[in-house]
Design a protein around this motif. Structure first.
Motif: not given
Ligand SMILES: Nc1ncnc2c1ncn2[C@@H]1O[C@H](COP(=O)(O)OP(=O)(O)O)[C@@H](O)[C@H]1O
Ligand SMILES: [Mg+2]
Length: 289
Positions: A208-221
């Motif tokens: 859903e958010v990709r279409k809305l112009g929301v970028g997600l930065v996922v940080v994980t070990q």
């Protein structure tokens, strides 16, 4: 996605990235350990400042959210949905469940276990408040050029941290959906395996958010602990050194790496990262300052 073992330099890199992203839109950081305060334009120490607004449109949203956060069983979710159908007062859901008169024998046991799980979160009035998405415009959080940090380090339980994290991600979505702010929003999720491990909610969210112009930065070990869909849905992968074989296998599979490249992952220096991006024909090792 930024992956790497603990101490490999993910947070330091994500901080630099957040400061750059500020020039392109609003940045929201879900700061698991309270490391971002120094670079924040606004830091919210969750639990010690005003309650964080968690938007809930209808009772089913609350059921989906709580199902995820509290790892509810199907009977528990069903009972919760039943209770919330009668009264929509999500903030008092513990009282509602406790006051509920079981209508079948199985409900007696389920009611008790559901109430126990809910009591893990919902008596903490200061930490969050449930708002209607139509009030979301009043949430003064996201401004272009602003770096807003939600510091979750004061919250004592994983469930509370997860609730605030998922609730804030929802708030970002509503703000964009309703056009409350123009431009891009970037959300940095630290220790994402804790938030996105097996999240059905997140899978829908990503689409859903990709279409809305929301970028997600996922940080994980822990790429191995992350939902496979989440991992495959990230376009740019920044791999710092990884030590666990499971994690190396998980990331190599998702990036389709050949054996030579795979063998370099546990030897990357602090300042190096293996980067995959749509603009690159193959992954490259880059030097990060
Ligand atoms: N590029 C780098 N050069 C030198 N030291 C670094 C670099 N990146 C991180 N460090 C140091 O390594 C330590 C761990 O970094 P951090 O970003 O907290 O790792 P992580 O978030 O992966 O656990 C910190 O003391 C940090 O200052
Ligand atoms: Mg870190």
């Amino acid at each position: 996605m930024i992956v790497g073992s603990t101490g490999s330099g993910k947070t330091r890199f994500a901080m630099r990235l957040s400061q750059e992203l500020k020039h392109f839109g609003a940045v929201v950081v879900l700061d698991w350990y309270g490391e971002y305060s120094d670079i924040a334009d606004r830091a919210i120490l969750v639990g010690s400042s005003d309650p964080v607004s968690i938007p809930i449109e209808d009772p089913l949203d609350a059921v989906f959210l709580l199902e995820e956060v509290l790892d509810l069983t199907s009977p528990q979710s069903y009972l919760l949905a039943k209770v919330l159908k009668k009264s929509k007062d999500v903030e008092h859901v513990v009282d509602l469940v406790e006051a509920y008169e079981p209508e079948a024998r199985w409900e007696v046991e389920t009611k008790a276990s559901l109430a126990r799980k809910l009591s893990l979160l919902l008596r903490y009035g200061k930490i969050f408040k449930v708002v209607s998405p139509s009030d979301i415009g009043k949430i003064d959080l996201l401004h272009r050029g602003r770096l807003t940090v939600f510091d979750l380090s004061n919250l004592k339980t994983l469930e509370l941290k997860r609730l605030v994290a998922l609730g804030t991600l929802n708030a970002v979505k509503y703000v964009k959906e309703r056009g409350v702010i123009e431009g891009n929003v970037f959300t940095v999720v630290e220790e994402a395996h804790n938030v996105m491990a097996r999240s059905k909610l997140l899978q829908r969210y990503l689409a859903e958010v990709r279409k809305l112009g929301v970028g997600l930065v996922v940080v994980t070990q822990s790429p191995a602990g992350l939902d496979y869909e989440v991992m495959n849905n990230t376009n740019i992968k920044i791999v710092k050194t990884l030590k666990s074989a499971d994690d190396i296998v998980a990331i190599s599979r998702s990036m389709n790496l050949n054996a030579d490249v795979v063998s370099t992952i546990n030897k990357l220096e602090h300042s190096e990262a293996l980067v995959e991006a749509p603009s690159l024909s193959e992954p490259v090792v880059v030097e990060l300052s």
